[in-house]
Scaffold this motif. Structure first.
Motif, mmCIF file in Angstrom:
data_model
loop_
_atom_site.group_PDB
_atom_site.id
_atom_site.type_symbol
_atom_site.label_atom_id
_atom_site.label_comp_id
_atom_site.label_asym_id
_atom_site.label_seq_id
_atom_site.Cartn_x
_atom_site.Cartn_y
_atom_site.Cartn_z
ATOM 1 N N LYS A 120 -47.814 -22.756 -111.837
ATOM 2 C CA LYS A 120 -48.581 -21.970 -112.802
ATOM 3 C C LYS A 120 -49.161 -20.823 -111.920
ATOM 4 C CE LYS A 120 -52.209 -22.259 -111.290
ATOM 5 N NZ LYS A 120 -52.761 -21.871 -110.066
ATOM 6 N N ASN A 143 -48.103 -15.005 -108.991
ATOM 7 C CA ASN A 143 -47.639 -14.878 -110.431
ATOM 8 C C ASN A 143 -46.604 -13.934 -110.890
ATOM 9 O OD1 ASN A 143 -49.517 -16.687 -109.943
ATOM 10 N ND2 ASN A 143 -51.294 -15.476 -110.957
ATOM 11 N N SER A 158 -37.984 -17.015 -97.924
ATOM 12 C CA SER A 158 -39.188 -16.395 -97.355
ATOM 13 C C SER A 158 -39.034 -15.080 -96.894
ATOM 14 C CB SER A 158 -39.602 -17.492 -96.199
ATOM 15 O OG SER A 158 -40.892 -16.582 -95.719
ATOM 16 N N GLY A 159 -39.924 -14.078 -96.835
ATOM 17 C CA GLY A 159 -39.762 -13.072 -96.299
ATOM 18 C C GLY A 159 -39.994 -12.889 -94.926
ATOM 19 N N LYS A 197 -41.384 -17.794 -90.231
ATOM 20 C CA LYS A 197 -41.630 -19.014 -91.193
ATOM 21 C C LYS A 197 -40.211 -19.743 -91.406
ATOM 22 C CE LYS A 197 -45.448 -17.216 -93.848
ATOM 23 N NZ LYS A 197 -45.809 -16.946 -95.262
ATOM 24 N N ARG A 256 -48.965 -30.522 -112.217
ATOM 25 C CA ARG A 256 -49.157 -31.644 -111.619
ATOM 26 C C ARG A 256 -50.177 -32.770 -112.261
ATOM 27 N NH1 ARG A 256 -54.248 -30.599 -109.429
ATOM 28 N NH2 ARG A 256 -54.748 -28.499 -108.867
ATOM 29 N N ARG A 289 -49.677 -20.807 -98.810
ATOM 30 C CA ARG A 289 -50.452 -21.998 -98.549
ATOM 31 C C ARG A 289 -49.960 -23.164 -99.426
ATOM 32 N NH1 ARG A 289 -55.755 -18.579 -99.532
ATOM 33 N NH2 ARG A 289 -54.241 -17.415 -100.405
ATOM 34 N N TYR A 305 -35.706 -12.802 -99.371
ATOM 35 C CA TYR A 305 -35.796 -12.445 -100.851
ATOM 36 C C TYR A 305 -34.391 -11.463 -101.147
ATOM 37 C CZ TYR A 305 -40.424 -14.083 -100.475
ATOM 38 O OH TYR A 305 -41.440 -14.871 -100.187
ATOM 39 N N TRP A 314 -53.373 -11.052 -102.698
ATOM 40 C CA TRP A 314 -52.575 -10.792 -104.291
ATOM 41 C C TRP A 314 -53.476 -11.251 -105.624
ATOM 42 C CZ3 TRP A 314 -51.401 -14.940 -107.468
ATOM 43 C CH2 TRP A 314 -51.225 -16.099 -107.034
ATOM 44 N N ARG A 315 -54.248 -12.442 -105.271
ATOM 45 C CA ARG A 315 -55.097 -12.719 -106.615
ATOM 46 C C ARG A 315 -56.037 -11.610 -107.062
ATOM 47 N NH1 ARG A 315 -53.934 -17.580 -103.826
ATOM 48 N NH2 ARG A 315 -53.618 -19.442 -105.397
HETATM 49 P P1 NDP Z 1 -50.107 -17.600 -101.045
HETATM 50 O O1 NDP Z 1 -50.577 -16.372 -100.987
HETATM 51 O O2 NDP Z 1 -50.622 -18.625 -99.962
HETATM 52 O O3 NDP Z 1 -48.485 -17.636 -100.947
HETATM 53 C C1 NDP Z 1 -47.677 -16.841 -101.575
HETATM 54 C C2 NDP Z 1 -46.352 -16.677 -100.743
HETATM 55 O O4 NDP Z 1 -45.500 -15.815 -101.470
HETATM 56 C C3 NDP Z 1 -46.691 -15.676 -99.494
HETATM 57 O O5 NDP Z 1 -46.886 -16.665 -98.170
HETATM 58 C C4 NDP Z 1 -45.101 -15.094 -99.247
HETATM 59 O O6 NDP Z 1 -44.562 -16.029 -98.915
HETATM 60 C C5 NDP Z 1 -44.678 -15.023 -100.674
HETATM 61 N N1 NDP Z 1 -44.649 -13.514 -101.243
HETATM 62 C C6 NDP Z 1 -43.786 -12.806 -101.405
HETATM 63 N N2 NDP Z 1 -44.337 -11.610 -101.651
HETATM 64 C C7 NDP Z 1 -45.488 -11.511 -101.782
HETATM 65 C C8 NDP Z 1 -46.530 -10.430 -101.885
HETATM 66 N N3 NDP Z 1 -46.142 -9.388 -102.320
HETATM 67 N N4 NDP Z 1 -47.722 -10.913 -101.592
HETATM 68 C C9 NDP Z 1 -48.033 -12.088 -101.333
HETATM 69 N N5 NDP Z 1 -47.257 -13.125 -101.029
HETATM 70 C C10 NDP Z 1 -46.125 -12.875 -101.321
HETATM 71 O O7 NDP Z 1 -50.192 -18.214 -102.412
HETATM 72 P P2 NDP Z 1 -50.443 -19.521 -103.069
HETATM 73 O O8 NDP Z 1 -49.546 -20.513 -102.352
HETATM 74 O O9 NDP Z 1 -51.895 -19.993 -103.041
HETATM 75 O O10 NDP Z 1 -50.106 -19.478 -104.682
HETATM 76 C C11 NDP Z 1 -48.500 -19.312 -104.946
HETATM 77 C C12 NDP Z 1 -48.321 -19.657 -106.371
HETATM 78 O O11 NDP Z 1 -48.757 -21.194 -106.218
HETATM 79 C C13 NDP Z 1 -49.054 -19.117 -107.304
HETATM 80 O O12 NDP Z 1 -48.451 -19.011 -108.696
HETATM 81 C C14 NDP Z 1 -50.571 -19.990 -107.706
HETATM 82 O O13 NDP Z 1 -50.768 -20.020 -108.973
HETATM 83 C C15 NDP Z 1 -49.426 -21.425 -107.427
HETATM 84 N N6 NDP Z 1 -50.642 -22.339 -106.926
HETATM 85 C C16 NDP Z 1 -50.599 -23.765 -107.660
HETATM 86 C C17 NDP Z 1 -51.456 -24.709 -107.079
HETATM 87 C C18 NDP Z 1 -51.452 -25.828 -107.931
HETATM 88 O O14 NDP Z 1 -52.406 -26.784 -107.512
HETATM 89 N N7 NDP Z 1 -50.305 -26.062 -108.841
HETATM 90 C C19 NDP Z 1 -52.209 -24.320 -106.200
HETATM 91 C C20 NDP Z 1 -52.324 -23.006 -105.473
HETATM 92 C C21 NDP Z 1 -51.283 -21.970 -105.983
HETATM 93 P P3 NDP Z 1 -43.443 -15.782 -97.437
HETATM 94 O O15 NDP Z 1 -44.113 -15.334 -96.391
HETATM 95 O O16 NDP Z 1 -42.632 -16.941 -97.343
HETATM 96 O O17 NDP Z 1 -42.392 -14.619 -98.005
#
Ligand code: NDP
Length: 334
Positions: A103, A82, A38-39, A43, A131, A16, A61, A170-171
């Motif tokens: 972060k 994280n 990406s996995g 996407k 940011r 997201r 990955y 995951w959170r």
């Molecule tokens: P999402 O769950 O939306 O996205 C995380 C992405 O990581 C997934 O879509 C996936 O991408 C990849 N991924 C790889 N392995 C895993 C796994 N085991 N479980 C879940 N996802 C996995 O999270 P966010 O985008 O909300 O958050 C990602 C990071 O960004 C965090 O560290 C968060 O703290 C930070 N963040 C920062 C913000 C800010 O304002 N600075 C706002 C929101 C988040 P794929 O399918 O492509 O492999």
């Protein structure tokens, strides 16, 4: 000045925030989305089309380390859960790419130090996706506090919470998130306490809140409240929670007060001092962050401390101490 040169950014983890970041980066002058990691093959295909990223700049990955041989990528932006930040930052640095990390920087301070060390050894920059350091309302809070415009800051209240939490995300996983809302939201509050006072906290007391949704919060806290003490005697009290919405910074100094609410999420930001409403432009903070970091890299300048890995480590040291204080019920020296 840069002869039209742009920093070519590879986004790692197309979730997201990556989606939002990529859309905001369309306004950037000094960088562009040039790589995708990406996995998900779907996407990679759909994002590749949308952002015009050729197949040779798309990775999964497993083959990510091959990015080493790709001269079309300058900077790797890690937007993964994280607990994955550390490994991917280290892999990117070993591939001789500059590194930008979302972060919280990692899930503990020791991991942050390792990331800093490996980036240094490989002679690449390490920046944090902080940011708010480019956001005018927060920059005003930094100025008013650090420049002691209303005298020394005595009390800060900095809290961030959302009503959120879904089974399986995951959170809510200790393994993937490193903790609960303290990791994801509290890091902003710790940042704010530090950037409003311009000081490093010396001790902390902390309390976990009640668990209201026991089926969801089996591994990480649902809420946490803490109190930081600074060398000047200033105190910063914060709550981060997934059980309620709260988004505010409030500072009381010797001769006045200043505050923001909304303060930390994507705005529109609103703020006031005890004298008047603040009136700053609502900017594209993601584009501002990316352009600022890219310019530093283009100019081959060192990353300023306040957006560097060092800053991420300083916050993480405090987060570690907050958890220790909440777990032990003792005041913890930082
Ligand atoms: P999402 O769950 O939306 O996205 C995380 C992405 O990581 C997934 O879509 C996936 O991408 C990849 N991924 C790889 N392995 C895993 C796994 N085991 N479980 C879940 N996802 C996995 O999270 P966010 O985008 O909300 O958050 C990602 C990071 O960004 C965090 O560290 C968060 O703290 C930070 N963040 C920062 C913000 C800010 O304002 N600075 C706002 C929101 C988040 P794929 O399918 O492509 O492999």
């Amino acid at each position: 000045k840069y002869e039209g040169k742009k920093i070519k950014v590879a986004l790692v983890g197309l979730g997201r925030y990556a989606e939002y970041m990529a859309s905001q980066m369309k306004d950037c002058q000094y960088c562009e989305v040039a790589g995708l990691v990406s996995g998900s093959t779907e996407k990679l295909e759909s994002w590749g089309k949308e952002y015009n990223v050729p197949t040779k700049n798309r990775y999964n990955y497993e083959n990510f380390d091959k990015i080493k041989d790709n001269p079309d990528i300058d900077l790797v932006y890690i937007i993964l859960p994280n607990a994955m930040h550390k490994d991917y930052a280290i892999r990117a640095a070993k591939a001789k790419k500059h590194v930008l990390v979302e972060k919280p920087m990692a899930v503990n301070a020791a991991d942050c130090l390792e990331m800093i060390k490996v980036c240094k050894e490989n002679n690449v920059q390490l920046a944090m996706g902080y940011r708010l350091h480019f956001e005018p309302y927060n920059m005003e809070m930094m100025r008013l506090g650090q420049k002691e415009v209303f005298g020394k800051v005595r009390v800060v209240e900095a809290s961030l919470g959302y009503f959120a939490g879904q089974k399986g995300e995951w959170r809510l996983s200790k393994k993937l998130a490193g903790g609960g809302p303290l990791m994801n939201l509290g890091v902003y509050c710790v940042q704010a306490g530090r950037y409003i006072t311009g000081e490093e906290p010396i001790s902390v007391t902390a309390q976990f809140g009640p668990v209201l949704r026991k089926e969801l919060f089996t591994e990480v806290e649902e809420s946490i409240t803490w109190q930081l003490e600074f060398p000047s005697g200033a105190v910063c009290t914060s709550t981060s929670t997934l059980a309620a919405g709260i988004d505010r910074l409030y500072a009381s100094a010797e001769n006045g007060r200043f505050e923001l609410s909304p303060a930390i999420s994507y705005g529109p930001f609103k703020g006031r001092t005890h004298e008047k409403e603040m009136d700053f432009p609502q900017i594209n903070q993601q584009a501002a962050q990316m352009d600022a970091i890219s310019k530093i890299i283009l100019e081959n300048k060192p990353m300023p401390d306040h957006i560097s890995g060092l800053e991420g480590w300083k916050d993480m040291k405090v987060l570690d101490a907050i958890y220790k204080a909440a777990e032990t019920g003792q005041k913890v020296r930082i």
